[in-house]
Design a protein around this motif. Structure first.
Motif, PDB file in Angstrom:
ATOM      1  N   UNK A 616      20.905 -38.621 -56.063  1.00  0.00           N
ATOM      2  CA  UNK A 616      19.920 -37.980 -55.125  1.00  0.00           C
ATOM      3  C   UNK A 616      20.429 -38.176 -53.619  1.00  0.00           C
ATOM      4  N   UNK A 617      20.814 -39.158 -53.429  1.00  0.00           N
ATOM      5  CA  UNK A 617      21.371 -39.447 -51.958  1.00  0.00           C
ATOM      6  C   UNK A 617      22.482 -38.421 -51.589  1.00  0.00           C
ATOM      7  N   UNK A 618      23.377 -38.091 -52.366  1.00  0.00           N
ATOM      8  CA  UNK A 618      24.164 -37.332 -51.877  1.00  0.00           C
ATOM      9  C   UNK A 618      23.601 -35.880 -51.978  1.00  0.00           C
ATOM     10  N   UNK A 619      22.960 -35.300 -52.878  1.00  0.00           N
ATOM     11  CA  UNK A 619      22.115 -34.128 -52.843  1.00  0.00           C
ATOM     12  C   UNK A 619      21.444 -34.083 -51.370  1.00  0.00           C
ATOM     13  N   UNK A 620      20.623 -35.065 -51.131  1.00  0.00           N
ATOM     14  CA  UNK A 620      19.716 -35.303 -49.769  1.00  0.00           C
ATOM     15  C   UNK A 620      20.575 -34.961 -48.694  1.00  0.00           C
ATOM     16  N   UNK A 621      21.964 -35.369 -48.682  1.00  0.00           N
ATOM     17  CA  UNK A 621      22.761 -35.489 -47.466  1.00  0.00           C
ATOM     18  C   UNK A 621      23.105 -33.672 -47.329  1.00  0.00           C
ATOM     19  N   UNK A 622      23.270 -33.133 -48.259  1.00  0.00           N
ATOM     20  CA  UNK A 622      23.464 -31.615 -48.215  1.00  0.00           C
ATOM     21  C   UNK A 622      22.433 -31.143 -47.577  1.00  0.00           C
ATOM     22  N   UNK A 623      20.950 -31.392 -48.328  1.00  0.00           N
ATOM     23  CA  UNK A 623      19.749 -30.985 -47.439  1.00  0.00           C
ATOM     24  C   UNK A 623      19.856 -30.973 -46.030  1.00  0.00           C
ATOM     25  N   UNK A 624      20.085 -32.266 -45.565  1.00  0.00           N
ATOM     26  CA  UNK A 624      20.229 -32.811 -44.028  1.00  0.00           C
ATOM     27  C   UNK A 624      21.147 -31.804 -43.420  1.00  0.00           C
ATOM     28  N   UNK A 625      22.373 -31.513 -43.964  1.00  0.00           N
ATOM     29  CA  UNK A 625      23.252 -30.833 -43.423  1.00  0.00           C
ATOM     30  C   UNK A 625      22.584 -29.104 -43.120  1.00  0.00           C
ATOM     31  N   UNK A 626      21.836 -28.633 -44.198  1.00  0.00           N
ATOM     32  CA  UNK A 626      21.487 -27.347 -44.076  1.00  0.00           C
ATOM     33  C   UNK A 626      20.505 -27.377 -42.708  1.00  0.00           C
ATOM     34  N   UNK A 627      19.645 -28.434 -42.563  1.00  0.00           N
ATOM     35  CA  UNK A 627      18.627 -28.749 -41.486  1.00  0.00           C
ATOM     36  C   UNK A 627      19.656 -28.552 -40.200  1.00  0.00           C
ATOM     37  N   UNK A 628      20.713 -29.279 -40.004  1.00  0.00           N
ATOM     38  CA  UNK A 628      21.315 -29.311 -38.882  1.00  0.00           C
ATOM     39  C   UNK A 628      22.230 -27.918 -38.486  1.00  0.00           C
ATOM     40  N   UNK A 629      22.769 -27.432 -39.491  1.00  0.00           N
ATOM     41  CA  UNK A 629      23.595 -26.119 -39.384  1.00  0.00           C
ATOM     42  C   UNK A 629      22.865 -24.636 -39.630  1.00  0.00           C
ATOM     43  N   UNK A 630      21.853 -24.659 -40.189  1.00  0.00           N
ATOM     44  CA  UNK A 630      21.175 -23.446 -41.111  1.00  0.00           C
ATOM     45  C   UNK A 630      22.218 -22.700 -41.587  1.00  0.00           C
ATOM     46  N   UNK A 631      23.233 -23.413 -42.457  1.00  0.00           N
ATOM     47  CA  UNK A 631      23.982 -22.658 -43.146  1.00  0.00           C
ATOM     48  C   UNK A 631      23.735 -23.117 -44.716  1.00  0.00           C
ATOM     49  N   UNK A 632      23.981 -22.239 -45.725  1.00  0.00           N
ATOM     50  CA  UNK A 632      23.826 -22.544 -47.213  1.00  0.00           C
ATOM     51  C   UNK A 632      24.713 -23.527 -47.554  1.00  0.00           C
ATOM     52  N   UNK A 633      24.227 -24.249 -48.570  1.00  0.00           N
ATOM     53  CA  UNK A 633      25.154 -25.279 -49.395  1.00  0.00           C
ATOM     54  C   UNK A 633      26.185 -24.777 -50.162  1.00  0.00           C
ATOM     55  N   UNK A 634      26.094 -23.790 -50.568  1.00  0.00           N
ATOM     56  CA  UNK A 634      27.159 -22.786 -51.259  1.00  0.00           C
ATOM     57  C   UNK A 634      27.132 -21.217 -50.990  1.00  0.00           C
ATOM     58  N   UNK A 635      28.311 -20.788 -50.295  1.00  0.00           N
ATOM     59  CA  UNK A 635      28.232 -19.546 -49.899  1.00  0.00           C
ATOM     60  C   UNK A 635      29.562 -18.919 -50.367  1.00  0.00           C
ATOM     61  N   UNK A 636      29.484 -18.141 -51.631  1.00  0.00           N
ATOM     62  CA  UNK A 636      30.554 -17.560 -52.202  1.00  0.00           C
ATOM     63  C   UNK A 636      31.248 -16.522 -51.562  1.00  0.00           C
ATOM     64  N   UNK A 637      30.768 -15.903 -50.656  1.00  0.00           N
ATOM     65  CA  UNK A 637      31.370 -14.658 -49.587  1.00  0.00           C
ATOM     66  C   UNK A 637      32.211 -15.652 -48.684  1.00  0.00           C
ATOM     67  N   UNK A 638      32.217 -16.698 -48.436  1.00  0.00           N
ATOM     68  CA  UNK A 638      33.248 -17.212 -47.487  1.00  0.00           C
ATOM     69  C   UNK A 638      34.596 -17.399 -48.191  1.00  0.00           C
ATOM     70  N   UNK A 639      35.338 -17.987 -47.526  1.00  0.00           N
ATOM     71  CA  UNK A 639      36.872 -18.463 -47.872  1.00  0.00           C
ATOM     72  C   UNK A 639      36.722 -19.626 -48.651  1.00  0.00           C
ATOM     73  N   UNK A 673      23.732 -36.932 -28.655  1.00  0.00           N
ATOM     74  CA  UNK A 673      23.668 -38.458 -29.171  1.00  0.00           C
ATOM     75  C   UNK A 673      23.086 -38.349 -30.403  1.00  0.00           C
ATOM     76  N   UNK A 674      21.694 -37.703 -30.345  1.00  0.00           N
ATOM     77  CA  UNK A 674      20.705 -37.833 -31.349  1.00  0.00           C
ATOM     78  C   UNK A 674      21.441 -36.869 -32.595  1.00  0.00           C
ATOM     79  N   UNK A 675      21.924 -35.707 -32.294  1.00  0.00           N
ATOM     80  CA  UNK A 675      22.487 -35.034 -33.378  1.00  0.00           C
ATOM     81  C   UNK A 675      23.778 -35.657 -33.905  1.00  0.00           C
ATOM     82  N   UNK A 676      24.684 -36.455 -33.323  1.00  0.00           N
ATOM     83  CA  UNK A 676      25.650 -36.901 -33.757  1.00  0.00           C
ATOM     84  C   UNK A 676      25.413 -38.227 -34.631  1.00  0.00           C
TER      85      UNK A 676
END
Length: 766
Positions: A616-639, A673-676
């Motif tokens: 669950x901790x790993x999956x939550x890390x991906x959720x946190x990345x989505x909030x920081x980047x506004x990108x999808x966890x999996x984008x099949x259209x990318x390289x 600094x807060x974002x890092x």
């Protein structure tokens, strides 16, 4: 305090101190009672003077008719001027005062805001949320409306009217340029309105738009004009007031409770029926005439039969003229004598053979009897077979042990629903009621027979072990009561696969808020960084509770943004945490098939088939990345190397290129600094080895610290442009998901400052 404000305040104090009538009585008005004031009809239960209105212990139905200096008659409900009222709809239209805030050329700044406020807690009035809108008129004008309800469910929303140029103003358009509107919540009975001073750019706008206005108004009665922005026409043309629609109800009891006291029950007319208030239990009731009747159900013999055959206001109900026969509460379409046919939707024709007609009737009756007998036999057989199947499913899913446990635990808040109840709640699982589909099942929106709006999850086929343990695990999960976890009301076990009944959460998913489609013709709201941290912290608190405080501990197993719901205040609610996903107690329970969502799956879990709390901790890390980047966890259209957000993030961080991935908006809102530090927390959650990852409790504590840090002056930029970021967005959500492209809705007011809070009220009598 100005004179009008003192008058309203004094009047409200008198009302609050006046002793309530002990015990309501469904009295009837005398024939001498005033039934019209000027050109306004006064239907009972409303009335002017003692004995002429329904006494309910408050001021809901008491009116006064005053004659003004110009000879006009005005109707008041104490300090509220009434426009009209409707018994059939249970509504009252009143005047709402327009609140101006103007530029003072002498002082070179804005005047002080007026202290107007309004509280209807002394009546059974509620502001109609469907017909009214909070409206702001002006240039660069931001105003807020918030509830004053004495409950924990405080509500606040904002609306900002921009003026990129006078030439952009357009009559009839209230979409953010010179005018904006936003919806209000259901059940509001007290509110206050205030302007945000820092958003009023007097230097740029005072020359052509000296005043801003904020008001709660009936949407159908408001038509925006460009001159409202450049002149004082909005106030002058409307005489400082606009219509507002209120809902009313009788007392504070449900229909069943009110019927127990015959002397106080208000639905006194024959052919009338009682309807509970739409605002919920304890909010009173209304009376309606039954179908086929019209009139006033609050008066003895007030509901009278509608003659559908002679009613000129509706279409003639029968297809053949002259065949309608009125009945009490309805009508019949009868073909004339010596004719036959269908007068309802067909034609009436002369009989060719009386004998042939009788033979046809006899044959038809015989066939009907045979069909009815066969149908009854089949229905009895099918009913017995269905009952047997339901009993087997109920026993198979552990229903017997669950039922015994429920009987032994007094006061356990858990319901075993029947299949029929859930079919009725969802319209037999109508596809139009589907609100979500996933790997684990389909979710429907429904309404129970008690009027509770729920989300019903129709699960997919379960394993044999899950079936055996389902009833026991349902009992454990039902006892989870956490403010950031969706409440489980109960389940249905008499079907092939169980169905779960949850509390309905209205504002969609975090995925929809972040990644919703962008509107081609306009900008859409963005999520402020502080709001993102708040949602992340609430989600972490919920998962920490499941891991550390639930007994036994529960592993979610499918943490992702589409499983994080948002309520009316945009508070996070973790859902779909797998009712049977309990923490394993021995090594044998670890071995299972890998399930979850690509992009969020723990690599260690996929390699070992051991699901742990660190998954669950790993999956939550991906959720946190989505909030920081506004990108999808999996984008099949990318390289290939950029498909997975987690791997792309770890690569970029390893090369010290973090800022390339961050959402540009949040880089402007807070310090790097807060974002890092937030990114470092996400990196720790994404460690390949589970033992190197933090616990969810540690994650929650770190997010709490970052939330507080981001709110301090050194944690964010101090500028007017920062506040304007509230009006832009990283994904899109439809306007029904939150306040709309021209408005903002805040679940917390910690980052909002109010210079002078203004209280809007209702116009006092002149």
């Amino acid at each position: 305090m100005h004179a009008p404000e003192k008058m309203i305040f004094a009047a409200l104090v008198v009302v609050l101190l006046f002793p309530a009538t002990v015990g309501a009585t469904a009295m009837q008005p005398a024939e001498t009672c005033l039934r019209r004031c000027g050109n306004i009809d006064i239907p009972y239960p409303f009335g002017v003077g003692s004995g002429c209105h329904l006494e309910t212990g408050d001021w809901t139905f008491s009116l006064s008719c005053n004659r003004t200096a110009d000879g006009r008659h005005r109707l008041y409900n104490y300090q509220i001027e009434v426009l009209d009222m409707s018994v059939r709809r249970g509504q009252l239209r009143i005047y709402s005062l327009i609140n101006p805030w103007c530029y003072n050329a002498t002082t070179g700044g804005m005047n002080s805001q007026n202290n107007w406020w309004y509280n209807m807690s002394i009546t059974n009035f509620r502001i109609n949320d469907a017909l009214n809108r909070f409206t702001v008129v002006g240039c660069n004008s931001l105003a807020y409306i918030r509830s004053l309800n004495e409950t924990a469910d405080r509500y606040m929303t904002g609306c900002m009217a921009m003026c990129p140029g006078v030439g952009r103003l357009e009559n009839g358009s209230c979409a953010g340029v010179g005018c904006c509107q936003t919806a209000i919540p259901s059940g509001l009975n007290a509110y206050q309105i205030s302007f945000e001073e820092k958003f009023n750019n007097t230097g740029d706008t005072a020359g052509f738009s000296p005043c801003s206005y904020a008001v709660l108004v009936e949407a159908a009665a408001f038509d925006f004009r460009t001159t409202y922005v450049t002149t004082d026409e909005f106030v002058v043309a409307n005489d400082r007031q606009v219509p507002l629609v209120l809902d009313w109800a009788i007392g504070n009891k449900t229909c069943d409770e009110a019927k127990g006291n015959a002397s106080a029950y208000a639905c006194v007319s024959g052919n009338s029926e009682c309807v509970d208030s739409k605002y919920g239990r304890g909010k009173g009731y209304l009376c309606n005439c039954s179908a086929g009747y019209d009139g006033n159900p609050y008066l003895l013999n007030g509901c009278h039969d509608i003659n559908e055959c002679e009613d000129k206001s509706v279409r003639y109900p029968c297809s053949v003229p002259g065949t309608c026969v009125n009945t009490m509460g309805g009508y019949n379409c009868v073909c004339p004598r010596k004719t036959s046919g269908n007068a309802y939707s067909g034609t009436c024709e002369e009989d060719k053979s009386q004998l042939g007609w009788q033979i046809a009737i006899g044959v038809s009756v015989g066939v009907i009897i045979l069909i009815a007998a066969a149908s009854c036999a089949y229905m009895v057989f099918a009913k017995r077979r269905l009952a047997k199947i339901k009993r087997e499913y109920f026993k198979q899913h552990g229903g017997l042990s669950l039922f015994d446990e429920m009987r032994s635990r007094q006061g356990l808040s858990f319901t075993l629903f029947t299949q029929e109840e859930l079919e009725e709640a969802t319209g037999r699982f109508d596809e139009r009621n589907v609100i979500g589909k996933g790997a684990n099942g389909t979710v429907y929106k429904g309404t129970t027979k008690d009027g509770e709006v729920v989300a019903i999850k129709k699960c997919r086929l379960a394993s044999e072990r899950q079936q055996k343990e389902f009833g026991k695990e349902m009992l454990i999960v039902s006892q989870i009561n956490h403010r950031y976890i969706v409440k489980l009301y109960g389940c249905c076990l008499e079907v092939e696969v169980p169905m779960l009944v949850y509390k309905y959460i209205p504002n969609g998913t975090l995925y929809g808020l972040i990644h919703g489609r962008r509107d081609r013709d306009r900008d859409v709201p963005r999520i402020p960084f502080t709001a993102r941290l708040k949602i992340a912290h609430q989600t972490a608190e919920a998962l920490s509770y499941l891991h550390s405080w639930a007994s036994p501990p529960i592993i979610h197993g499918d943490v992702k943004t589409s499983n994080i719901l948002l309520d009316q205040d945009y508070t996070a609610k973790v859902s779909d945490f797998g009712a049977s996903t309990l923490a394993p107690t021995d090594e044998a329970q670890f071995v299972t098939f890998v399930q979850g969502t690509c992009g969020y799956l723990d690599p260690e879990y996929m390699r070992t088939c051991k699901l742990t709390d660190k998954s669950d901790v790993y999956s939550f890390g991906v959720v946190l990345l989505e909030l920081l980047t506004c990108r999808k966890a999996l984008n099949l259209e990318e390289l290939e190397e950029e498909k997975y957000l987690s791997s792309q993030f770890l690569l970029v961080v390893g090369e010290n290129r973090l800022e390339e991935m961050l959402d540009p908006q949040i880089k402007d809102e807070t310090s790097i600094e807060v974002l890092e530090q937030a990114a470092e927390l996400a990196k720790q959650c994404l460690e390949m080895l589970g033992e190197n990852r933090p616990t969810m409790r540690e994650v929650a504590e770190e997010l709490d610290r970052l939330s507080k840090l981001a709110q301090h002056p050194w944690g964010r930029q101090e500028s007017a442009e920062l506040e304007a970021l509230l009006l832009r967005g990283c994904g899109s959500a439809s306007p029904t998901t939150y306040s709309g492209h021209s408005g903002i809705q805040l679940g917390s007011t910690r980052n909002i400052s109010f210079s002078d809070t203004a209280y809007i009220g209702i116009k006092s009598p002149r």
